[in-house]
Design an enzyme around this catalytic site. Structure first.
Site, short mmCIF file in Angstrom:
data_model
loop_
_atom_site.label_atom_id
_atom_site.label_comp_id
_atom_site.label_asym_id
_atom_site.label_seq_id
_atom_site.Cartn_x
_atom_site.Cartn_y
_atom_site.Cartn_z
N LYS A 1 -1.44 4.16 0.84
CA LYS A 1 -0.99 5.11 0.19
C LYS A 1 -0.15 6.68 1.37
O LYS A 1 -1.24 6.66 2.63
CB LYS A 1 -2.09 5.97 -0.21
CG LYS A 1 -1.60 7.31 -1.36
CD LYS A 1 -2.72 7.75 -1.81
CE LYS A 1 -2.60 9.04 -2.61
NZ LYS A 1 -3.63 9.28 -3.73
N TYR B 1 -7.70 9.30 -1.08
CA TYR B 1 -8.17 10.70 -1.72
C TYR B 1 -7.11 10.83 -2.86
O TYR B 1 -5.53 11.15 -2.49
CB TYR B 1 -8.58 11.88 -0.45
CG TYR B 1 -7.20 12.18 0.86
CD1 TYR B 1 -6.41 13.22 -0.91
CD2 TYR B 1 -7.21 12.30 1.71
CE1 TYR B 1 -5.30 13.30 0.26
CE2 TYR B 1 -6.19 12.23 2.50
CZ TYR B 1 -5.01 12.69 1.83
OH TYR B 1 -4.21 13.55 2.52
N CYS B 2 -7.79 11.86 -3.26
CA CYS B 2 -6.83 12.41 -4.83
C CYS B 2 -6.23 11.08 -5.60
O CYS B 2 -4.99 10.99 -5.20
CB CYS B 2 -6.47 13.42 -4.71
SG CYS B 2 -5.46 13.69 -5.72
N PRO B 3 -7.17 10.23 -6.16
CA PRO B 3 -6.35 8.67 -6.44
C PRO B 3 -5.71 8.41 -7.54
O PRO B 3 -6.17 9.73 -8.64
CB PRO B 3 -7.65 7.86 -6.52
CG PRO B 3 -8.76 8.35 -6.97
CD PRO B 3 -8.71 9.46 -5.36
#
Length: 298
Positions: free
Chosen positions: A175, A162-164
């Site tokens: 991550k 998420y939110c890459p």
């Protein structure tokens, strides 16, 4: 003090200035907002960082480092507010016990909770601080912060998280942290979230469900991440040892004191409170409009 890190997706090298080159000559102000009950809504954290940007932006010899922790909060980006069925997605998050806040900086949805440490470097803007430099300073800081337990922290986009972004921090392709940046009134806020304990993949499952319920696949204007929960883990999971928020804060403080003889603690001053109140009003107004944005797009 030049650190080279390969960007795996592009095959190019990123040459990173060590954070120490920037911090050594500065007076370092620490603002500790790590008690989740102290600030209430996460809107206040973004307002405080903006306030500090205005203050630090007027100085050349000072930086601020601010810790912040919030319980069970989902922070949305501007693009998230334009999801086809964002209201349904928000209702789902609230049903799971999460507060929902729309931030004033870029990026997409992220999870905050008691086992995630956020901290910000508030830096005075200058010609030396290009668009990537703040990210590079934070990346090199985190790499040194955990150099006693790993030398495998890398910065490149983790597809499926998420939110890459280009400055996702990972170990072995998993991550555990993300960095964002905001410029305000000649000040720069470089903000990072560090997922310290518990399951990173379960947090990712929550955001995946949010996007599903908000009909992200139906969006014709923007591309939203196709989240693969296994791409995300906490730092404790990755290193097989307990690394807490408290431990992370101690590591940050240790590095700062090693870098400068002028490290001090200071909350917002009386002169800064009116700036904070104005910034907080802006955040409240922005969040009141989160539902209206969807209606305006239809």
């Amino acid at each position: 003090n030049i650190i080279s890190r390969r960007r795996k997706q592009t095959g190019v090298f990123l040459f990173m200035k060590s954070w120490i080159d920037y911090f050594t000559s500065k007076k370092i102000r620490i603002v500790d907002d790590s008690n989740p009950t102290k600030l209430g809504t996460a809107m206040s954290s973004f307002a405080i960082d903006d306030t500090l940007c205005e203050t630090i932006g007027k100085m050349s010899d000072k930086v601020a480092v601010r810790f912040w922790v919030h319980s069970k909060t989902i922070v949305l980006g501007i693009l998230d507010s334009r999801l086809p069925n964002v209201q349904e997605g928000i209702s789902f998050l609230r049903s799971q016990g999460y507060d929902v806040v729309l931030r004033n900086s870029g990026g997409l949805a992220v999870v905050l909770d008691d086992d995630i440490l956020n901290f910000s470097f508030i830096l005075p803007d200058s010609e030396a601080l290009g668009i990537h430099t703040g990210y590079e300073i934070m990346t090199s800081f985190i790499q040194e912060m955990y150099s006693d337990v790993t030398n495998e922290i890398e910065a490149y986009e983790i597809v499926g998280s998420y939110c890459p972004g280009d400055y996702d921090l990972s170990i072995g392709g998993k991550k555990f942290a993300g960095i964002s940046q905001r410029r305000v009134k000649k000040g720069i806020a470089v903000q990072i979230y560090l997922c310290m304990e518990r399951s990173g993949s379960k947090r990712a499952e929550l955001i995946r469900e949010f996007y599903q319920r908000a009909d992200a696949e139906a969006s014709e204007r923007f591309d939203f991440p196709d989240i693969v929960p296994d791409t995300m883990q906490s730092l404790s999971e990755l290193l097989g040892t307990t690394l807490s928020v408290k431990d992370a804060m101690q590591r940050v403080r240790r590095l700062l004191h090693n870098a400068s003889d002028h490290v001090y603690e200071q909350e917002l001053s009386e002169e800064e409170l009116p700036i904070f109140e104005n910034r907080m009003t802006q955040m409240i107004d922005r969040n009141k409009k989160i539902m209206e944005m969807k209606e305006q797009d239809e």
